[in-house]
Design a protein around this motif. Structure first.
Motif, short mmCIF file in Angstrom:
data_model
loop_
_atom_site.label_atom_id
_atom_site.label_comp_id
_atom_site.label_asym_id
_atom_site.label_seq_id
_atom_site.Cartn_x
_atom_site.Cartn_y
_atom_site.Cartn_z
N PRO A 145 -56.22 95.86 -42.08
CA PRO A 145 -55.22 96.86 -41.65
C PRO A 145 -55.81 98.04 -40.91
O PRO A 145 -55.07 98.81 -40.28
N ASP A 146 -57.16 98.18 -40.94
CA ASP A 146 -57.79 99.29 -40.24
C ASP A 146 -58.12 98.97 -38.79
O ASP A 146 -58.53 99.86 -38.03
N VAL A 147 -57.97 97.70 -38.38
CA VAL A 147 -58.25 97.33 -36.99
C VAL A 147 -57.09 97.77 -36.11
O VAL A 147 -55.92 97.51 -36.42
N SER A 148 -57.41 98.44 -35.00
CA SER A 148 -56.38 98.83 -34.04
C SER A 148 -56.74 98.27 -32.67
O SER A 148 -57.91 98.27 -32.27
N VAL A 149 -55.73 97.78 -31.98
CA VAL A 149 -55.91 97.21 -30.64
C VAL A 149 -54.87 97.81 -29.71
O VAL A 149 -53.68 97.82 -30.02
N MET A 162 -46.64 88.09 -24.37
CA MET A 162 -47.36 88.72 -25.48
C MET A 162 -46.57 88.60 -26.78
O MET A 162 -47.12 88.21 -27.82
N ALA A 163 -45.31 88.93 -26.72
CA ALA A 163 -44.48 88.89 -27.93
C ALA A 163 -44.40 87.47 -28.49
O ALA A 163 -44.50 87.27 -29.71
N ALA A 164 -44.24 86.48 -27.61
CA ALA A 164 -44.14 85.10 -28.07
C ALA A 164 -45.46 84.64 -28.69
O ALA A 164 -45.46 83.97 -29.74
N GLY A 165 -46.57 85.00 -28.07
CA GLY A 165 -47.86 84.61 -28.62
C GLY A 165 -48.15 85.25 -29.96
O GLY A 165 -48.68 84.60 -30.87
N VAL A 175 -48.79 95.22 -31.83
CA VAL A 175 -49.94 95.62 -31.04
C VAL A 175 -49.53 96.78 -30.15
O VAL A 175 -48.46 96.76 -29.53
N ASP A 176 -50.36 97.82 -30.10
CA ASP A 176 -50.08 98.96 -29.23
C ASP A 176 -50.28 98.59 -27.77
O ASP A 176 -51.26 97.90 -27.42
N VAL A 177 -49.38 99.05 -26.91
CA VAL A 177 -49.50 98.78 -25.48
C VAL A 177 -49.25 100.04 -24.67
O VAL A 177 -48.49 100.92 -25.07
N CYS A 178 -49.91 100.09 -23.53
CA CYS A 178 -49.63 101.09 -22.50
C CYS A 178 -49.06 100.36 -21.30
O CYS A 178 -49.56 99.29 -20.92
N ARG A 205 -38.56 97.62 -26.55
CA ARG A 205 -37.58 96.79 -27.24
C ARG A 205 -38.22 95.73 -28.14
O ARG A 205 -37.59 95.23 -29.07
N SER A 206 -39.47 95.37 -27.86
CA SER A 206 -40.10 94.27 -28.60
C SER A 206 -40.58 94.73 -29.97
O SER A 206 -41.33 95.71 -30.07
N PRO A 207 -40.21 94.02 -31.04
CA PRO A 207 -40.67 94.42 -32.37
C PRO A 207 -42.16 94.16 -32.62
O PRO A 207 -42.73 94.72 -33.55
N LEU A 208 -42.81 93.33 -31.77
CA LEU A 208 -44.22 93.02 -31.96
C LEU A 208 -45.13 93.79 -31.00
O LEU A 208 -46.34 93.61 -30.99
N LEU A 209 -44.52 94.68 -30.21
CA LEU A 209 -45.28 95.60 -29.37
C LEU A 209 -44.84 97.01 -29.67
O LEU A 209 -43.69 97.25 -30.01
N ARG A 210 -45.78 97.94 -29.55
CA ARG A 210 -45.45 99.35 -29.77
C ARG A 210 -45.89 100.13 -28.53
O ARG A 210 -47.09 100.19 -28.22
N LEU A 211 -44.95 100.68 -27.81
CA LEU A 211 -45.26 101.42 -26.59
C LEU A 211 -45.84 102.78 -26.96
O LEU A 211 -45.16 103.60 -27.59
#
Length: 415
Positions: A145-149, A162-165, A175-178, A205-211
């Protein structure tokens, strides 16, 4: 483990025996560990290196680490150095000691290498759409849980892939995204305002990505430092800054990431992107320079904003094997040993001579009149390099020398 990298795993590299994998090193070192070699502080020239040999200067490394850390503090920016430059956990550990907040990587394979040494905070400065790579990221984040990407997105299709994978890999957290802002004729990144906004909304909008922010690379078109070129860079960075303001309400964290910065224009990045806050949210400006650590005698000696304050740490030593013509020396150094994508190696200690050509294992040194009498067959000559990234990748073990040419460390790389 404590800290941003596992110090014990890094230290264990010194206990590995030296062998045939490590070109250039003296044969008398074979079977000894790096720790044993360094304990005796040998002068590498006295032990008979099987040249050519690549070395780093300890005083220059120390100076550059301290100088760049102070510069970042003074400009209010963080540094996530690009780990692709050296692919060395030992050197990355030093960068963490001097305040690095994460390591930047270009590929998941590079991430995997640094993860093996306990690194937890990653900026993947690229688009992540490969299914296997997404699976690795999801598995790694699920396990710790301490790993951040943090990585980039620049299309709705990329967001969807990305979301599908991540979903297929059973990702337990986003996963955090810019959103990446590109430039016409450049590399990746959205080319216009409408695309930036569309991609940002899709990521949010994607639950598996965080803008979490906006990213870019200002040197995609080259390293020209003329006033006109810097003006284009500044205009591009201003587009990134405008995107952060425009998208402020979409970001899903209280702290917004704004990141750019190679090794040529990081001063412009700090000038334009160190905005402090936007719409009540703190803006964390992160530069990703990698080559400041060693600097060089060529590309960055000409273009780095700190070119007067950083010191070149790299040298490649080569022997004169032939003097077939009065003005020509052939050396035991070639494209397998030294960078050549930006400039030829730079002759050190000679007055008017220059490398004019490289073969795989030979360098052609054109000798000026002042140097011809003093360069004989068998002499070892020193050369500076231009562009550290493409010299590091040619050496798996690099001695670090003090001012008396004594070995004080041996740096392992993993390319």
């Amino acid at each position: 483990m404590t800290g941003p990298i596992d110090a014990a795993r890094v230290a264990a590299l010194a206990d590995e025996p030296l062998d045939r994998r490590f070109k250039g090193l003296p044969d008398s070192w074979a079977g000894r560990t790096a720790a044993q070699v360094c304990a005796s502080s040998p002068q590498i020239a006295d032990d008979g290196p099987l040249g050519p040999v690549c070395v780093l200067r300890a005083d220059a490394l120390d100076h550059n680490l301290a100088t760049f850390a102070q510069w970042c503090r003074s400009r209010g920016v963080d540094i996530a150095p690009h780990g692709k430059t050296h692919m060395s956990p030992q050197l990355l550990a030093r960068q963490f000691e001097f305040g690095a907040c994460a390591v930047t990587v270009a590929t998941v394979s590079q991430m995997r290498t640094y993860r093996a040494f306990g690194v937890r905070d990653f900026i993947l400065a690229n688009e992540l759409v490969d299914i296997a790579a997404l699976g690795y990221v999801a598995t790694t984040m699920n396990a710790d849980p301490d790993v951040s990407v943090l990585c980039w997105v620049d299309s709705v299709a990329g967001v969807e892939q990305m979301a599908a994978g991540l979903a297929a890999a059973g990702a337990g957290r986003p996963v955090d995204v810019c959103v990446e802002v590109g430039m016409p004729g450049g590399r990746t990144g959205c080319r216009d305002t409408a695309s930036v906004d569309e991609v940002a909304k899709a990521a949010a909008r994607s639950p598996l990505l965080r803008l979490v922010g906006v990213a870019g690379y200002e040197a995609a078109l080259g390293h020209d430092v003329s006033a006109e070129a810097v003006g284009h860079v500044t205009a591009y960075l201003s587009q990134m800054r405008s995107a952060v303001s425009r998208l402020a309400e979409l970001f899903e964290t209280d702290t917004v990431v704004l990141t750019a910065g190679g090794s040529t224009y990081f001063d412009a990045v700090a000038d334009v992107l160190a905005v402090g806050s936007v719409a009540g949210r703190r803006v964390r400006t992160i530069i990703r320079s990698g080559c400041y650590l060693t600097h060089d005698h060529g590309l960055y000696a000409r273009t780095s904003p700190l070119r007067g304050g950083l010191r070149p740490a790299f040298e490649v030593w080569a022997q004169v094997m032939s003097r077939p013509e009065p003005e020509l020396a052939l050396l035991t150094m070639g494209r397998r040993d030294v960078s050549f994508d930006q400039d030829m190696p730079v002759a050190l200690g000679l007055r008017d001579s220059a490398v004019v050509k490289l073969n795989d294992q030979h360098a052609y040194l054109r000798l000026g009149p002042a140097d011809r009498a003093g360069v004989g067959v068998g002499a070892f000559l020193r050369f500076g390099i231009s562009h550290p990234c493409t010299t590091f990748d040619k050496w798996q073990m690099i001695p670090v020398l003090d001012a008396d040419d004594r070995v004080v460390d041996l740096i392992r790389t993993f390319f």
